[in-house]
Design an enzyme around this catalytic site. Sequence first.
Site, short mmCIF file in Angstrom:
data_model
loop_
_atom_site.label_atom_id
_atom_site.label_comp_id
_atom_site.label_asym_id
_atom_site.label_seq_id
_atom_site.Cartn_x
_atom_site.Cartn_y
_atom_site.Cartn_z
CB CYS A 118 -2.00 6.69 2.18
SG CYS A 118 -0.94 5.91 3.36
CD GLU B 167 -3.05 -0.81 0.00
OE1 GLU B 167 -3.11 0.30 -0.58
OE2 GLU B 167 -3.74 -1.80 -0.35
C1 SIN Z 1 -4.63 6.02 5.53
O1 SIN Z 1 -4.58 7.10 5.01
O2 SIN Z 1 -3.71 5.23 5.36
C2 SIN Z 1 -5.76 5.62 6.44
C3 SIN Z 1 -7.12 5.51 6.19
C4 SIN Z 1 -8.03 6.64 5.84
O3 SIN Z 1 -7.85 7.79 6.18
O4 SIN Z 1 -8.98 6.32 5.14
#
Ligand code: SIN
Length: 526
Positions: A322, A288
């Site tokens: 992310c 990811e």
């Molecule tokens: C992320 O950004 O990795 C986490 C999940 C989210 O904010 O949807």
Amino acid sequence: MAKKSPPKVTYVSMSGDPSLDPKFEAAARRFRSDAGGRHPMFIGGEKVWSSAGEFESRSPIDTSIMVGRFQIGTRSDAKAAIEAALTGFEEWRDTPWQRRVEALEEFARLVDERKFDIAAAIAYEVGKNRLEALAECWEAVDAVRYCAELMRKEEGYSTKMGEGGPGEHTTVVCKPYGAWPVISPFNFPFMLANGMALGALMTGNSVILKPTSAAPLTGLMLYAAYVDAGVPAGVVNYVTGPGGNFEDEFATNTDVAGIAFTGSRDVGMKLYRRFHAEQRYPKPMLLEMGSKNPTIVMASADVSKAVEGTVRAAFGYGGQKCSATSRLFVQESINDEFLDALGERTTKLAVGNPIEKGTFMGPLINAAAVSKFEASVAEAKRSGGRVLVGGDVMKSGSLAKGFYVSPTVITHLPLSHRLFRDELFLPIIVAGKFKTIEEAIRLANDTDYGLTAGIFTEKKSEMKEFFERIRFGVTYANRSGGSTTGAWPGAQSFTGWNASGLTGRGVGGPHYLLNFLRDQSQTVVA
Ligand code: SIN
């Protein structure tokens, strides 16, 4: 099993519970009086002190606060951890899936019990505000509940098949692969590390947990909760130190069954290329990676909903998710009105010490992030961009020893500019305008990345067009709690397309556990 945590709509819905504050504040005081200790690695259940020495973890809130001293693990520590995980796997693989699920449900109960201390550690270690830090614990608890439900529904992923011929009876039994390094990022040091490790452990794999060097304490608390819950020593191992010290061994050791990684595109792609080049045969990987997430605002949108959703998605945890919105596209006819409202809301965000009640945005993770922020703002200005709000490094008073910047909106940049393309992982939105929904979707899709995307519109036809054409894994319409952020286990499947990820089967979604399993078809002729 842990008590049911609040409904699956992220911490935004929990912000009204005043009973949380004194408990968090007491945990923060405990953290300050206990912080600064030395911590070993744990390999096969044994404490391991590295021959290469220790590194310091300091708080981005105030670098005079020492979080702790951790081991600089070496390549031979990585090798020992893989051996321990392989031994652990032999036992865990043969443990009935129901027992594994129960151990992880006990883990969830412990996380629920320890959540204020874990949240205080997260807040000090990576600078999250109290609700964001607590949300990581609630989310970890809900992830266990959801995965346990899936395991029971799928009967441990065992399926009776049709008859292939007379008297033939076939069952497809899903089996684990073996020992997995789990490499986790700083931005969700508990929840994302748990997302990957939980997937591996519940399905019978073993884990070498390698948390980011920016958050080794939270990783240790995660490790401790697994072990205290009854996950056997060796089934989960904990190693720390610079990633480079581990990468050679993780990529080349033939006893590694697969790798689960969440982090940057550069590091992920390097690991992906090496792992596939160095192993004798193909092995599974979960990647990811980052993104450059768009929010589209149509003229038909409810402006206050769209402003709130954009601000939360862009500036929640300082844009260091992310899933953060970093590109904003507004339909031309409401562009000025919308940007005025966005600018006004942004300047009202409380930036400061995230331990304090009411703080919305804490510090960035480190000095390098602040330098990148300054360089990005300067580059935007040089390229004709205008800073609508923000653009400042904050150094006054109690912020002097931390990494604070102001949430920033930049307009008037050419849509082809690098800042519309490259991930920054900072509280910076670049905003552009468009004429038609087709153009908005084309602009949104004009990136290698594909993690999250959001739209605000009151027109069904625009929403339909968005969901049909957008090329991202996690998509939202009209979400004022976060236009692109806040996925929750059992509510969303969190997966990145293209440069954002590999498997297409997202954490928190119905197919995630299958990433850690392979089919075995068992046919008996009676
Ligand atoms: C992320 O950004 O990795 C986490 C999940 C989210 O904010 O949807």
